[in-house]
Scaffold this motif. Structure first.
Motif, PDB file in Angstrom:
ATOM      1  N   ALA A  17      49.423  34.704  33.328  1.00 49.32           N
ATOM      2  CA  ALA A  17      50.144  35.900  33.775  1.00 49.32           C
ATOM      3  C   ALA A  17      49.316  37.148  33.499  1.00 49.32           C
ATOM      4  N   LEU A  18      48.652  37.198  32.358  1.00 49.56           N
ATOM      5  CA  LEU A  18      47.783  38.330  32.051  1.00 49.56           C
ATOM      6  C   LEU A  18      46.629  38.425  33.043  1.00 49.56           C
ATOM      7  N   ARG A  19      46.063  37.277  33.355  1.00 53.99           N
ATOM      8  CA  ARG A  19      44.954  37.262  34.318  1.00 53.99           C
ATOM      9  C   ARG A  19      45.415  37.784  35.669  1.00 53.99           C
ATOM     10  N   ALA A  23      43.525  41.050  36.980  1.00 48.43           N
ATOM     11  CA  ALA A  23      42.376  40.619  37.774  1.00 48.43           C
ATOM     12  C   ALA A  23      41.999  41.627  38.856  1.00 48.43           C
ATOM     13  N   ARG A  24      42.962  42.065  39.650  1.00 48.63           N
ATOM     14  CA  ARG A  24      42.656  42.986  40.746  1.00 48.63           C
ATOM     15  C   ARG A  24      42.161  44.344  40.246  1.00 48.63           C
ATOM     16  N   PRO A  25      42.841  44.982  39.299  1.00 47.75           N
ATOM     17  CA  PRO A  25      42.308  46.258  38.820  1.00 47.75           C
ATOM     18  C   PRO A  25      40.896  46.147  38.242  1.00 47.75           C
ATOM     19  N   SER A  31      33.696  46.954  41.149  1.00 41.05           N
ATOM     20  CA  SER A  31      33.116  47.322  42.444  1.00 41.05           C
ATOM     21  C   SER A  31      32.876  48.821  42.526  1.00 41.05           C
ATOM     22  N   PHE A  32      33.815  49.609  42.026  1.00 35.40           N
ATOM     23  CA  PHE A  32      33.669  51.055  42.031  1.00 35.40           C
ATOM     24  C   PHE A  32      32.468  51.485  41.193  1.00 35.40           C
ATOM     25  N   LYS A  33      32.301  50.890  40.007  1.00 34.71           N
ATOM     26  CA  LYS A  33      31.165  51.229  39.153  1.00 34.71           C
ATOM     27  C   LYS A  33      29.840  50.840  39.815  1.00 34.71           C
ATOM     28  N   ARG A  34      29.808  49.704  40.501  1.00 39.28           N
ATOM     29  CA  ARG A  34      28.595  49.311  41.222  1.00 39.28           C
ATOM     30  C   ARG A  34      28.283  50.311  42.337  1.00 39.28           C
ATOM     31  N   ALA A  35      29.311  50.743  43.041  1.00 37.54           N
ATOM     32  CA  ALA A  35      29.118  51.732  44.109  1.00 37.54           C
ATOM     33  C   ALA A  35      28.613  53.051  43.532  1.00 37.54           C
ATOM     34  N   ARG A  59      38.329  38.394  45.941  1.00 38.14           N
ATOM     35  CA  ARG A  59      37.026  39.084  45.901  1.00 38.14           C
ATOM     36  C   ARG A  59      36.638  39.494  47.315  1.00 38.14           C
ATOM     37  N   ASN A  60      37.401  40.428  47.832  1.00 37.15           N
ATOM     38  CA  ASN A  60      37.233  40.841  49.217  1.00 37.15           C
ATOM     39  C   ASN A  60      36.728  42.275  49.345  1.00 37.15           C
ATOM     40  N   ILE A  61      36.110  42.791  48.313  1.00 34.94           N
ATOM     41  CA  ILE A  61      35.677  44.181  48.312  1.00 34.94           C
ATOM     42  C   ILE A  61      34.214  44.255  48.753  1.00 34.94           C
TER      43      ILE A  61
END
Length: 67
Positions: A17-19, A23-25, A31-35, A59-61
């Motif tokens: 449940a924690l995962r 997971a999404r955030p 992805s934001f940090k990589r960008a 993992r669709n970003i």
């Protein structure tokens, strides 16, 4: 004293449940940090978006850099 099977199953459910909750955030944050890194290193236009439905894969970003 060790955990019995019921306690182990309860713990696994809690962790699952924690995962699901985080997971999404976490995926979006990474992805934001990589960008941001691409932007600071290359000074390009950076686009961040979903390339397909999350039901297919979480993992669709997509990170797209344009000159």
């Amino acid at each position: 004293m060790g955990l019995d099977n019921f306690e182990i199953i309860e713990k696994l459910i809690e962790l699952g449940a924690l995962r699901l909750l985080f997971a999404r955030p976490i995926e979006v944050y990474i992805s934001f940090k990589r960008a941001q890194k691409l932007l600071s290193d290359n000074r390009r236009e950076i686009y961040l978006g979903e390339i397909f439905d999350r039901k297919i894969s979480p993992r669709n970003i997509l990170i797209y850099a344009k000159n």
